[in-house]
Design an enzyme around this catalytic site. Structure first.
Site, short mmCIF file in Angstrom:
data_model
loop_
_atom_site.label_atom_id
_atom_site.label_comp_id
_atom_site.label_asym_id
_atom_site.label_seq_id
_atom_site.Cartn_x
_atom_site.Cartn_y
_atom_site.Cartn_z
N ARG A 4 0.74 -1.23 -0.11
CA ARG A 4 0.13 -0.16 -0.06
C ARG A 4 0.90 1.23 -0.11
O ARG A 4 0.32 2.45 -0.36
CB ARG A 4 -1.05 -0.20 1.22
CG ARG A 4 -2.29 0.68 0.91
CD ARG A 4 -3.25 0.72 2.08
NE ARG A 4 -2.67 1.00 3.30
CZ ARG A 4 -3.00 -0.04 4.35
NH1 ARG A 4 -3.39 -1.27 4.35
NH2 ARG A 4 -2.36 0.10 5.49
N TYR A 18 -15.78 21.19 -11.76
CA TYR A 18 -16.27 19.84 -12.25
C TYR A 18 -17.29 19.19 -11.43
O TYR A 18 -17.28 19.39 -10.21
CB TYR A 18 -14.99 18.65 -12.16
CG TYR A 18 -15.26 17.31 -12.84
CD1 TYR A 18 -15.86 17.13 -13.96
CD2 TYR A 18 -14.84 16.20 -11.69
CE1 TYR A 18 -16.19 15.88 -14.32
CE2 TYR A 18 -15.25 14.95 -12.27
CZ TYR A 18 -15.62 14.69 -13.64
OH TYR A 18 -16.05 13.29 -13.88
N LYS A 51 -6.57 11.91 -18.07
CA LYS A 51 -6.91 12.43 -19.28
C LYS A 51 -5.59 12.48 -19.99
O LYS A 51 -5.18 11.55 -20.67
CB LYS A 51 -7.57 13.94 -19.04
CG LYS A 51 -8.64 14.22 -17.94
CD LYS A 51 -9.95 13.22 -18.30
CE LYS A 51 -10.76 13.30 -16.90
NZ LYS A 51 -11.94 12.37 -17.09
N ASP A 90 -7.65 22.49 -9.78
CA ASP A 90 -7.56 21.16 -10.76
C ASP A 90 -7.08 21.59 -11.79
O ASP A 90 -7.61 22.67 -12.62
CB ASP A 90 -9.27 20.84 -10.85
CG ASP A 90 -9.43 19.55 -11.84
OD1 ASP A 90 -8.56 19.32 -12.58
OD2 ASP A 90 -10.23 19.04 -11.69
C1 PLP Z 1 -11.54 18.73 -14.75
C2 PLP Z 1 -11.75 17.33 -14.07
N1 PLP Z 1 -11.33 17.01 -13.04
C3 PLP Z 1 -11.19 15.88 -12.61
C4 PLP Z 1 -11.86 14.69 -13.11
C5 PLP Z 1 -12.13 13.47 -12.57
O1 PLP Z 1 -11.19 12.45 -13.08
P1 PLP Z 1 -11.55 11.13 -12.96
O2 PLP Z 1 -12.68 11.06 -14.26
O3 PLP Z 1 -10.28 10.32 -13.24
O4 PLP Z 1 -11.99 10.51 -11.69
C6 PLP Z 1 -12.50 14.98 -14.41
C7 PLP Z 1 -13.15 13.86 -15.29
O5 PLP Z 1 -13.96 14.14 -16.23
C8 PLP Z 1 -12.47 16.39 -15.03
O6 PLP Z 1 -12.94 16.82 -16.15
#
Ligand code: PLP
Length: 394
Positions: A62, A116, A213, A188
């Site tokens: 872990r 998001y 992404k 983010d």
């Molecule tokens: C701007 C943004 N932050 C965070 C996330 C979350 O990522 P995950 O899908 O890997 O949980 C996304 C997913 O679409 C996103 O578009």
């Protein structure tokens, strides 16, 4: 020139970062080290190994293996000034761990209104349940955020550009206010990645990526990361250990593999997405294009001032019609897949309705496009066909 890796260009950095010889053992890519149990020579060895800081030391699965450490180190290296990175099994898990590492019952979080949706759901769900309140702020607030700070405000969560609507925030102005008032900042940074916006260097405390992404880049892995600024890593790591967070070595290996080509992929995403955004902006069927590099996007001047380039995700609004006409447009696309996520090599289109969970009034129905690595002419021909289907439906 110091000759350090920080002097290299982004293409060179993503190729070199995290490939320590003791972790690669001479092969080019850090191999997959899968582990739960780590075996010790004897009881004394077991006791000795558990003492103190186990960072970058095999201890128990872990706590990670060189496969995870290599990717984490690489992401740290891409953020000049960063102290360390922790990896998570998704971007949302990364957002949650970062917030839980900082916030306590009674605290208030300032969250950008364009965040998001699952980030917002976390604030309105788990955080609220644990006595943490959230106040939403306008993505274009800039230094005006000072007026929202109250006695229990503890942190500011930014996402720039914003999800679905792409407003570009004045991150330096918000960070300056936060630092003056002793608040912790999160960003983010998934859209820009550290290559287009080195968040830690701009004073952000925690830079968060949905590695799902652009880092992974191939739409086949869920992965997240939080990179911590100076003095911020220990509390992040402690909270993440307490939450039992560990990203799979196989996924991290794929993340490292993707990272090696991220700079060149981003350049192509930028070029193709800009060409398509400009083409869309000139179409009579389009009301507006929300791409940070175009003047029609709120916060465009901030984008020009602060970003090293654009990536491949943006939205636009059709000139008229409702839900059915927008669906006719999207359904007619052959090269664009219909599906969530983005940052992979293939193009995607989804309907986006920011008005749904948001404070700000957003009557417009949007189409969000992820521009992949296909030939631009083919993508434009696909969009032409979809406009014909939309006109027939209107
Ligand atoms: C701007 C943004 N932050 C965070 C996330 C979350 O990522 P995950 O899908 O890997 O949980 C996304 C997913 O679409 C996103 O578009």
């Amino acid at each position: 020139m110091s000759g350090g890796d920080g002097d290299y260009g982004p293409g060179t950095q993503v190729v070199r970062a995290g490939r320590r010889p003791e972790w690669t053992g001479g092969v080019v890519n850090p191999p997959v080290w899968r582990a739960s149990t780590i075996l010790y020579d004897d009881v004394a060895d077991l006791r000795q190994n558990g003492r103190g800081d186990t960072h970058h030391r095999l201890y128990y699965g872990r706590r990670g293996t060189p496969t995870q450490w290599s990717l984490a180190d690489a992401l740290t290296a891409l953020e000049p000034g960063a102290e360390g990175t922790f990896l998570y099994p998704s971007g949302v898990a990364a957002v949650a761990a970062a917030l839980l590492a900082v916030l306590s019952p009674g605290d208030e979080l300032l969250l950008v209104d364009s965040a998001y949706e699952p980030t917002r759901a976390l604030a309105n769900g788990l955080l609220k349940r644990f006595g943490i309140t959230t106040r939403l702020y306008d993505p274009l607030i800039g230094a005006g955020i000072a007026e929202l700070i109250g006695p229990v405000t503890r942190a500011i969560f930014m996402e720039s550009p914003g999800s679905l609507t792409f407003e570009v925030q004045d991150v330096p102005a918000i960070v300056a206010v936060a630092q003056a008032r002793g608040l912790v900042t999160f960003l983010d940074n998934t859209w820009a990645t550290p290559l287009l916006f080195p968040a830690i260097g701009r004073g952000v405390d925690y830079s968060i990526l949905a590695c799902t992404k652009y880092v992974v880049g191939h739409s086949d892995v869920m992965l997240g990361s939080v990179t911590a600024g100076p003095g911020r890593f220990a509390s992040l790591r402690d909270a993440s250990f307490q939450l039992g967070q560990v990203a799979s070595p196989d996924d991290c290996w794929l993340g490292s593999r993707g990272l090696r080509t991220m700079a060149i992929r981003l350049r192509q995403h930028e070029e193709s997405a800009l060409a398509i955004a400009r083409w869309l902006a000139a179409r009579p069927e389009v009301a507006t294009v929300l791409h940070p590099a175009l003047p029609s996007c709120p916060g465009h001047e901030t984008f020009v001032r602060d970003f090293g380039g654009a990536s491949g995700l943006f939205s636009f609004a059709l000139a008229s019609g409702g839900e059915a006409e927008r669906a006719a447009f999207i359904d007619a696309l052959a090269l664009f897949g219909i599906g969530f996520s983005w940052g992979g090599y293939e193009s995607l289109a989804i309907p986006a309705d920011p008005g749904r969970g948001r404070d700000a009034d957003w009557p417009q129905r949007l189409v969000r496009l992820q521009i992949g690595l296909e030939d631009v002419d083919d993508l434009i021909a696909d969009l032409e066909r979809a406009f014909a289907a939309w006109r027939a439906a209107i």
